[in-house]
Scaffold this motif. Structure first.
Motif, mmCIF file in Angstrom:
data_model
loop_
_atom_site.group_PDB
_atom_site.id
_atom_site.type_symbol
_atom_site.label_atom_id
_atom_site.label_comp_id
_atom_site.label_asym_id
_atom_site.label_seq_id
_atom_site.Cartn_x
_atom_site.Cartn_y
_atom_site.Cartn_z
ATOM 1 N N SER A 62 -20.361 -1.373 -3.045
ATOM 2 C CA SER A 62 -21.099 -2.064 -4.113
ATOM 3 C C SER A 62 -20.693 -3.527 -4.258
ATOM 4 N N GLY A 63 -19.380 -3.818 -4.107
ATOM 5 C CA GLY A 63 -18.909 -5.173 -4.389
ATOM 6 C C GLY A 63 -18.177 -5.874 -3.270
ATOM 7 N N GLY A 64 -18.145 -5.269 -2.078
ATOM 8 C CA GLY A 64 -17.474 -5.904 -0.953
ATOM 9 C C GLY A 64 -15.963 -5.923 -1.145
ATOM 10 N N VAL A 65 -15.330 -6.946 -0.602
ATOM 11 C CA VAL A 65 -13.875 -7.056 -0.676
ATOM 12 C C VAL A 65 -13.409 -7.188 -2.120
ATOM 13 N N SER A 66 -14.146 -7.944 -2.918
ATOM 14 C CA SER A 66 -13.765 -8.090 -4.329
ATOM 15 C C SER A 66 -13.878 -6.755 -5.058
ATOM 16 N N GLY A 67 -14.884 -5.968 -4.705
ATOM 17 C CA GLY A 67 -15.029 -4.642 -5.309
ATOM 18 C C GLY A 67 -13.851 -3.752 -4.973
ATOM 19 N N LEU A 68 -13.383 -3.837 -3.731
ATOM 20 C CA LEU A 68 -12.205 -3.068 -3.323
ATOM 21 C C LEU A 68 -10.971 -3.521 -4.099
ATOM 22 N N GLY A 69 -10.840 -4.838 -4.261
ATOM 23 C CA GLY A 69 -9.691 -5.360 -4.993
ATOM 24 C C GLY A 69 -9.676 -4.906 -6.443
ATOM 25 N N TYR A 70 -10.838 -4.957 -7.093
ATOM 26 C CA TYR A 70 -10.909 -4.517 -8.489
ATOM 27 C C TYR A 70 -10.667 -3.009 -8.603
ATOM 28 N N SER A 71 -11.133 -2.258 -7.612
ATOM 29 C CA SER A 71 -10.911 -0.819 -7.625
ATOM 30 C C SER A 71 -9.426 -0.496 -7.507
ATOM 31 N N LEU A 72 -8.727 -1.203 -6.622
ATOM 32 C CA LEU A 72 -7.286 -1.008 -6.481
ATOM 33 C C LEU A 72 -6.543 -1.397 -7.769
ATOM 34 N N LEU A 73 -7.020 -2.454 -8.422
ATOM 35 C CA LEU A 73 -6.419 -2.862 -9.691
ATOM 36 C C LEU A 73 -6.618 -1.788 -10.749
ATOM 37 N N SER A 74 -7.794 -1.180 -10.778
ATOM 38 C CA SER A 74 -8.059 -0.095 -11.730
ATOM 39 C C SER A 74 -7.140 1.091 -11.473
ATOM 40 N N VAL A 75 -6.916 1.395 -10.182
ATOM 41 C CA VAL A 75 -5.999 2.481 -9.829
ATOM 42 C C VAL A 75 -4.601 2.195 -10.368
ATOM 43 N N LEU A 76 -4.131 0.963 -10.169
ATOM 44 C CA LEU A 76 -2.790 0.590 -10.628
ATOM 45 C C LEU A 76 -2.677 0.639 -12.147
ATOM 46 N N ILE A 77 -3.730 0.210 -12.845
ATOM 47 C CA ILE A 77 -3.711 0.228 -14.308
ATOM 48 C C ILE A 77 -3.598 1.657 -14.831
ATOM 49 N N CYS A 78 -4.434 2.539 -14.303
ATOM 50 C CA CYS A 78 -4.396 3.941 -14.746
ATOM 51 C C CYS A 78 -3.060 4.588 -14.413
ATOM 52 N N PHE A 79 -2.551 4.292 -13.222
ATOM 53 C CA PHE A 79 -1.265 4.852 -12.810
ATOM 54 C C PHE A 79 -0.141 4.360 -13.728
ATOM 55 N N ALA A 80 -0.159 3.052 -14.021
ATOM 56 C CA ALA A 80 0.899 2.461 -14.847
ATOM 57 C C ALA A 80 0.862 2.980 -16.277
ATOM 58 N N LEU A 81 -0.331 3.227 -16.819
ATOM 59 C CA LEU A 81 -0.439 3.708 -18.194
ATOM 60 C C LEU A 81 0.048 5.147 -18.334
ATOM 61 N N PHE A 82 -0.123 5.945 -17.287
ATOM 62 C CA PHE A 82 0.257 7.355 -17.370
ATOM 63 C C PHE A 82 1.684 7.624 -16.893
ATOM 64 N N LEU A 83 2.250 6.699 -16.124
ATOM 65 C CA LEU A 83 3.582 6.922 -15.564
ATOM 66 C C LEU A 83 4.655 7.138 -16.637
ATOM 67 N N PRO A 84 4.660 6.358 -17.743
ATOM 68 C CA PRO A 84 5.676 6.604 -18.780
ATOM 69 C C PRO A 84 5.595 8.003 -19.378
ATOM 70 N N MET A 85 4.382 8.527 -19.536
ATOM 71 C CA MET A 85 4.231 9.877 -20.066
ATOM 72 C C MET A 85 4.839 10.905 -19.120
ATOM 73 N N TYR A 86 4.686 10.675 -17.823
ATOM 74 C CA TYR A 86 5.302 11.566 -16.835
ATOM 75 C C TYR A 86 6.825 11.460 -16.901
ATOM 76 N N ALA A 87 7.318 10.243 -17.055
ATOM 77 C CA ALA A 87 8.770 10.042 -17.118
ATOM 78 C C ALA A 87 9.371 10.718 -18.343
ATOM 79 N N LEU A 88 8.599 10.803 -19.430
ATOM 80 C CA LEU A 88 9.078 11.449 -20.658
ATOM 81 C C LEU A 88 8.841 12.960 -20.661
ATOM 82 N N GLY A 89 8.227 13.454 -19.600
ATOM 83 C CA GLY A 89 7.971 14.885 -19.513
ATOM 84 C C GLY A 89 6.718 15.332 -20.213
ATOM 85 N N GLY A 90 5.849 14.402 -20.576
ATOM 86 C CA GLY A 90 4.626 14.755 -21.296
ATOM 87 C C GLY A 90 3.498 15.239 -20.419
ATOM 88 N N MET A 91 3.618 15.074 -19.108
ATOM 89 C CA MET A 91 2.581 15.528 -18.182
ATOM 90 C C MET A 91 3.182 15.677 -16.799
#
Length: 224
Positions: A96-125
């Motif tokens: 859909s967005g070419g190279v920029s679309g890939l970059g934004y998709s990777l950024l979205s992956v990192l954001i979601c991963f970073a937001l949930f990682l603390p919950m995993y570290a605390l044993g919440g998931m």
């Protein structure tokens, strides 16, 4: 009782899914009919963009549905499902967005991963829940990925509260949190406390993603 509540939440989630998908298909049909009658009123490429968004949405919700079923039945989310979802999400955004679309998709992956990682570290998931949320991010623009993660965290909190309430352990759980606040240290749940048992967080991720996807479709002119 907790199992019945989880089953009810899953049923509600899939009812919402059916409602959203049906409304979006109906909206696309209306757009297509309008294009036949008044094709000059719509810019070239709008139908193609709408179709891509709809296909991506159906794929994402379908993958989440499979993850929920696996989580409820086997208490695990297959890594193969995560990898396939990541590949499809990244490929779709690149198409859909070419190279920029890939970059934004990777950024979205990192954001979601970073937001949930603390919950995993605390044993919440579990780790699978963190990877599943990262997979969701690969399908969504950055701001909608952020909202999907936040909505999922809120849904998880609400689901957890309802389970504790139904099991009659609200005062016990609140008392433990009060002691933690006073001691400024983590206290593990008691052996009989439902808060210490595994929770299928994929249900919350599905509910949160449905909310974010609905707003994305609405903003794209497909929501009704």
């Amino acid at each position: 009782m907790a199992g019945e509540l989880i089953a009810l939440l899953v049923t509600v989630a899939f009812l919402l899914l059916g409602s959203i998908v049906t409304s979006q298909i109906w909206a696309v049909c209306q757009v297509m009919n309008s294009n036949v009658a008044c094709s000059r009123n719509f810019p070239v490429g709008r139908d193609e963009m709408s179709t891509e968004l709809l296909v991506s949405t159906v794929l994402l919700i379908g993958l989440l549905g499979i993850a929920v079923v696996s989580d409820l039945r086997r208490h695990r989310i297959p890594n193969l499902l995560i990898l396939v979802g990541l590949a499809l999400g990244l490929a779709g955004q690149t198409y859909s967005g070419g190279v920029s679309g890939l970059g934004y998709s990777l950024l979205s992956v990192l954001i979601c991963f970073a937001l949930f990682l603390p919950m995993y570290a605390l044993g919440g998931m579990a780790a699978g829940d963190v990877k599943l949320m990262a997979m969701v991010g690969s399908f969504l623009p950055v701001h909608y990925a952020l909202w999907a993660a936040l909505f999922s965290l809120i849904a998880g909190g609400v689901c957890g509260f309802l389970i504790v309430l139904v099991r009659g352990q609200l005062l016990q759980t609140l008392g433990r949190y009060w002691l933690m606040l006073k001691a400024q240290a983590y206290m593990a749940p008691a052996s009989n406390e439902v808060a210490g048992r595994p929770f299928p967080y994929s249900v919350a991720i599905l509910l949160g993603t449905l909310n974010s996807v609905h707003w994305q479709l609405f903003a794209s002119g497909l929501g009704v």
